[in-house]
Design a protein around this motif. Structure first.
Motif, mmCIF file in Angstrom:
data_model
loop_
_atom_site.group_PDB
_atom_site.id
_atom_site.type_symbol
_atom_site.label_atom_id
_atom_site.label_comp_id
_atom_site.label_asym_id
_atom_site.label_seq_id
_atom_site.Cartn_x
_atom_site.Cartn_y
_atom_site.Cartn_z
ATOM 1 N N HIS A 96 37.611 48.645 24.523
ATOM 2 C CA HIS A 96 37.395 50.085 24.707
ATOM 3 C C HIS A 96 36.081 50.351 25.428
ATOM 4 C CE1 HIS A 96 37.542 54.365 23.936
ATOM 5 N NE2 HIS A 96 36.322 54.302 23.424
ATOM 6 N N LEU A 97 35.012 49.658 25.029
ATOM 7 C CA LEU A 97 33.712 49.838 25.686
ATOM 8 C C LEU A 97 33.822 49.531 27.174
ATOM 9 C CD1 LEU A 97 30.641 50.261 25.742
ATOM 10 C CD2 LEU A 97 30.377 47.876 25.023
ATOM 11 N N TYR A 98 34.474 48.442 27.525
ATOM 12 C CA TYR A 98 34.618 48.072 28.931
ATOM 13 C C TYR A 98 35.460 49.101 29.691
ATOM 14 C CZ TYR A 98 32.380 43.491 29.058
ATOM 15 O OH TYR A 98 31.448 42.485 29.063
ATOM 16 N N GLU A 99 36.502 49.612 29.062
ATOM 17 C CA GLU A 99 37.334 50.625 29.721
ATOM 18 C C GLU A 99 36.562 51.919 29.934
ATOM 19 O OE1 GLU A 99 40.760 50.830 27.222
ATOM 20 O OE2 GLU A 99 41.798 49.184 28.263
ATOM 21 N N VAL A 100 35.699 52.243 28.975
ATOM 22 C CA VAL A 100 34.864 53.434 29.131
ATOM 23 C C VAL A 100 33.890 53.258 30.293
ATOM 24 C CG1 VAL A 100 32.999 54.777 28.057
ATOM 25 C CG2 VAL A 100 35.047 54.218 26.733
ATOM 26 N N VAL A 101 33.169 52.138 30.309
ATOM 27 C CA VAL A 101 32.124 51.938 31.307
ATOM 28 C C VAL A 101 32.699 51.852 32.721
ATOM 29 C CG1 VAL A 101 30.193 50.474 32.021
ATOM 30 C CG2 VAL A 101 30.671 50.793 29.599
ATOM 31 N N ILE A 143 28.092 46.976 31.571
ATOM 32 C CA ILE A 143 27.514 47.661 32.735
ATOM 33 C C ILE A 143 27.554 46.755 33.963
ATOM 34 C CG2 ILE A 143 25.340 48.528 33.696
ATOM 35 C CD1 ILE A 143 24.729 49.572 30.798
ATOM 36 N N THR A 144 27.164 45.487 33.789
ATOM 37 C CA THR A 144 27.191 44.533 34.900
ATOM 38 C C THR A 144 28.610 44.332 35.413
ATOM 39 O OG1 THR A 144 25.251 43.367 34.029
ATOM 40 C CG2 THR A 144 26.647 42.158 35.568
ATOM 41 N N PHE A 145 29.557 44.218 34.504
ATOM 42 C CA PHE A 145 30.957 44.048 34.887
ATOM 43 C C PHE A 145 31.455 45.264 35.668
ATOM 44 C CE2 PHE A 145 35.455 44.848 33.911
ATOM 45 C CZ PHE A 145 36.025 43.700 34.424
ATOM 46 N N SER A 146 31.084 46.451 35.216
ATOM 47 C CA SER A 146 31.522 47.674 35.889
ATOM 48 C C SER A 146 31.012 47.718 37.321
ATOM 49 C CB SER A 146 31.028 48.908 35.119
ATOM 50 O OG SER A 146 31.376 50.087 35.788
ATOM 51 N N LYS A 147 29.751 47.366 37.520
ATOM 52 C CA LYS A 147 29.187 47.356 38.875
ATOM 53 C C LYS A 147 29.945 46.363 39.751
ATOM 54 C CE LYS A 147 24.462 48.605 37.521
ATOM 55 N NZ LYS A 147 23.073 48.109 37.400
ATOM 56 N N LYS A 148 30.283 45.208 39.178
ATOM 57 C CA LYS A 148 30.982 44.173 39.946
ATOM 58 C C LYS A 148 32.358 44.644 40.390
ATOM 59 C CE LYS A 148 33.491 40.907 38.306
ATOM 60 N NZ LYS A 148 34.051 39.756 37.573
ATOM 61 N N VAL A 149 33.140 45.204 39.453
ATOM 62 C CA VAL A 149 34.511 45.579 39.822
ATOM 63 C C VAL A 149 34.533 46.796 40.741
ATOM 64 C CG1 VAL A 149 35.524 44.537 37.765
ATOM 65 C CG2 VAL A 149 34.861 46.954 37.714
ATOM 66 N N LYS A 150 33.565 47.685 40.598
ATOM 67 C CA LYS A 150 33.526 48.837 41.500
ATOM 68 C C LYS A 150 33.232 48.386 42.930
ATOM 69 C CE LYS A 150 32.419 52.521 38.214
ATOM 70 N NZ LYS A 150 33.531 53.416 38.535
ATOM 71 N N THR A 151 32.386 47.359 43.044
ATOM 72 C CA THR A 151 32.093 46.809 44.372
ATOM 73 C C THR A 151 33.284 46.026 44.909
ATOM 74 O OG1 THR A 151 29.737 46.637 43.849
ATOM 75 C CG2 THR A 151 30.550 45.289 45.667
ATOM 76 N N ALA A 313 44.970 48.551 36.861
ATOM 77 C CA ALA A 313 45.749 47.508 36.201
ATOM 78 C C ALA A 313 45.106 46.140 36.415
ATOM 79 C CB ALA A 313 47.178 47.512 36.736
ATOM 80 N N ALA A 314 44.608 45.893 37.627
ATOM 81 C CA ALA A 314 43.937 44.617 37.923
ATOM 82 C C ALA A 314 42.633 44.499 37.134
ATOM 83 C CB ALA A 314 43.666 44.508 39.417
ATOM 84 N N ILE A 315 41.879 45.604 37.057
ATOM 85 C CA ILE A 315 40.613 45.584 36.311
ATOM 86 C C ILE A 315 40.871 45.345 34.825
ATOM 87 C CG2 ILE A 315 38.627 46.978 35.607
ATOM 88 C CD1 ILE A 315 38.749 48.329 38.342
ATOM 89 N N SER A 316 41.940 45.907 34.295
ATOM 90 C CA SER A 316 42.277 45.706 32.875
ATOM 91 C C SER A 316 42.469 44.229 32.569
ATOM 92 C CB SER A 316 43.546 46.481 32.519
ATOM 93 O OG SER A 316 43.317 47.875 32.596
ATOM 94 N N GLY A 317 43.103 43.511 33.483
ATOM 95 C CA GLY A 317 43.283 42.074 33.296
ATOM 96 C C GLY A 317 41.955 41.339 33.290
ATOM 97 N N GLU A 318 41.057 41.731 34.158
ATOM 98 C CA GLU A 318 39.731 41.102 34.196
ATOM 99 C C GLU A 318 38.931 41.406 32.936
ATOM 100 O OE1 GLU A 318 37.222 40.749 37.426
ATOM 101 O OE2 GLU A 318 38.756 40.935 38.979
ATOM 102 N N ILE A 319 39.129 42.590 32.378
ATOM 103 C CA ILE A 319 38.423 42.950 31.148
ATOM 104 C C ILE A 319 38.777 41.979 30.031
ATOM 105 C CG2 ILE A 319 38.341 44.661 29.278
ATOM 106 C CD1 ILE A 319 38.382 46.845 31.419
ATOM 107 N N GLN A 320 40.053 41.646 29.909
ATOM 108 C CA GLN A 320 40.474 40.716 28.854
ATOM 109 C C GLN A 320 39.772 39.367 29.015
ATOM 110 O OE1 GLN A 320 42.193 41.591 26.259
ATOM 111 N NE2 GLN A 320 42.668 43.646 27.039
ATOM 112 N N HIS A 321 39.635 38.900 30.243
ATOM 113 C CA HIS A 321 38.941 37.637 30.501
ATOM 114 C C HIS A 321 37.462 37.748 30.121
ATOM 115 C CE1 HIS A 321 37.977 33.834 32.430
ATOM 116 N NE2 HIS A 321 37.022 34.437 33.121
ATOM 117 N N GLU A 322 36.852 38.878 30.467
ATOM 118 C CA GLU A 322 35.445 39.099 30.121
ATOM 119 C C GLU A 322 35.234 39.092 28.608
ATOM 120 O OE1 GLU A 322 32.389 39.889 31.893
ATOM 121 O OE2 GLU A 322 33.513 38.797 33.424
#
Length: 424
Positions: A96-101, A143-151, A313-322
């Motif tokens: 949830h935290l990752y999905e929010v950020v 926060i770091t993950f969010s910056k990475k996926v947005k880029t 959908a792609a980011i959601s998959g990466e979140i699980q790995h993180e």
């Protein structure tokens, strides 16, 4: 240590209920301090925005912490929140935290403003020592993950936020002559500043701005060369000239009341982006006024939604790995802290023994040095077998069993000291 998140958000909580759960700066700090007085809460961060009110805590008892946070909301905010409160624990709370950020949980999918709001929430908690090693790690990694996926994914090629969506709505409303429309922004905080930036980018030529204090007005004038700043107490006088009002203050009270509104001679669109709301609901009943609130922007057409849904959908998959990586860190952090505390316990016992023996025996300086060396070495040898055993552990279950054994053999190393950054 485990993560627990409890709160309300825009998904199923009406605006009038979200208002009751909102925190302003003072109540946010008070809330964190109150929660830290609870034995089952070690760290706390409160994230309060226009779309959500959420509390994240670090705890060793996830069930107890969940109930504490629920009762905190009902007692300190409103019992009307009860049907809307969610409770997420451990992995679900991390996801949830990752999905929010990343903006995947936002009303506007992939919006940018939430990242800054999460940073602010972390910094506010750190400023009053509300969070330590665990929550700091969780939030910084998110926060770091969010910056990475947005880029990487460019989920929002153009910046997205409630402010930008509001400005785009005004542009759609007046497609022929939007640039000439007079627009008053009330509030020079982050949302107001963003609205002004988007107006500049979209070609709006007549922005006006006011705020209770003039603390940020120089910065706003630098953003848009045509912006006209007015004194807050004169805001009602200016309204008849305006075509649009965008209000986004942090005021705990309404700042535009229906019975104080001047007579209007042309249509007026009023957009309230604040929570608690800035505009009295009755303003929307005035002839010629269209009042829009945050929740009305659910229906605003988003031309890039199909693309961003695919990316989400792609980011959601990466979140699980993180999260897998984070859980591994949590597991091994327990081992590292137990190793550290075993070494510290060994050192303290050795020094106490040296002091005791040297105080009772008449030894020369050379003998004292030799005795001290032997005692330190033997106490170090005493903890080496359990340390080696600890470092060989791989699973959460094995580590928890070893924690119980270590705390039984060394009572001074209680469960809180095993984590490290705890309440003092």
């Amino acid at each position: 240590m485990k993560l627990v998140a409890v709160g309300i958000n825009h998904k199923d909580t009406p605006l009038e209920i979200r208002e009751k759960g909102a925190f302003i700066h003072r109540t946010l700090n008070e809330g964190i301090r109150t929660l830290l007085n609870e034995n089952d809460i070690a760290e706390a961060i409160i994230l309060s925005t226009c779309n959500r009110s959420e509390i994240y805590v670090a705890t060793r008892n996830a069930d107890a912490a969940g109930e504490i946070l629920k009762e905190f909301y009902l007692k300190n905010k409103s019992d009307q929140l009860e049907p809307y409160l969610f409770i997420k624990k451990e992995r679900a709370a991390m996801v949830h935290l990752y999905e929010v950020v990343t903006g995947l949980d936002s009303m506007i999918l992939g919006e940018d403003q939430i990242l800054g709001q999460v940073k602010d929430a972390l910094e506010k908690s750190q400023a009053i020592k509300g969070c330590g090693k665990y929550l700091t790690k969780m939030f910084r990694e998110a926060i770091t993950f969010s910056k990475k996926v947005k880029t990487e994914y460019k989920i929002s090629e153009t910046p997205l936020s409630l402010s930008s969506t509001a400005v785009k709505h005004v542009k759609r409303q007046y497609p022929e002559d939007y640039g000439a429309k007079k627009i008053l922004i009330i509030g020079s905080g982050k949302m107001g500043e963003l609205a002004l930036r988007y107006m500049k980018a979209e070609g709006f030529q007549n922005p006006y701005m006011t705020n209770r204090t003039f603390h940020n007005m120089d910065k706003c004038e630098a953003i848009h060369e045509n912006v006209k700043t007015i004194h807050y107490e004169n805001r009602y006088d200016l309204i008849p000239e305006m075509d649009v009002i965008i209000s986004a203050t942090a005021s705990p009270h309404v700042i535009l009341k229906a019975d104080e509104m001047p007579e209007l001679t042309k249509p007026l669109t009023v957009i309230d982006l604040a929570l608690p709301r800035d505009i009295e609901e009755a303003v929307g009943n005035i002839a010629g006024v269209e009042l829009l609130t945050i929740d009305d922007f659910r229906e605003i057409i988003d031309e890039t939604m199909a693309y961003r849904l695919k990316v989400a959908a792609a980011i959601s998959g990466e979140i699980q790995h993180e999260i897998d990586g984070l859980l591994s860190w949590v597991t091994h952090a327990k081992v590292d802290n137990m190793v550290r505390d075993l070494n510290e316990t060994s050192r303290q016992l050795a020094e106490e023994t040296i002091e005791n023996l040297c105080g009772r025996l008449s030894l020369s300086e050379k003998e004292e040095t030799y005795l001290s060396k032997i005692i330190r070495s033997k106490f170090r040898e005493m903890v080496m077998p359990p340390i080696k055993q600890l470092k060989s552990l791989d699973t959460e279950e094995e580590i928890i069993r070893m924690e119980k054994t270590v705390t039984y053999l060394f009572p001074g190393m209680n469960e809180k000291s095993l984590w490290g950054d705890q309440k003092k």
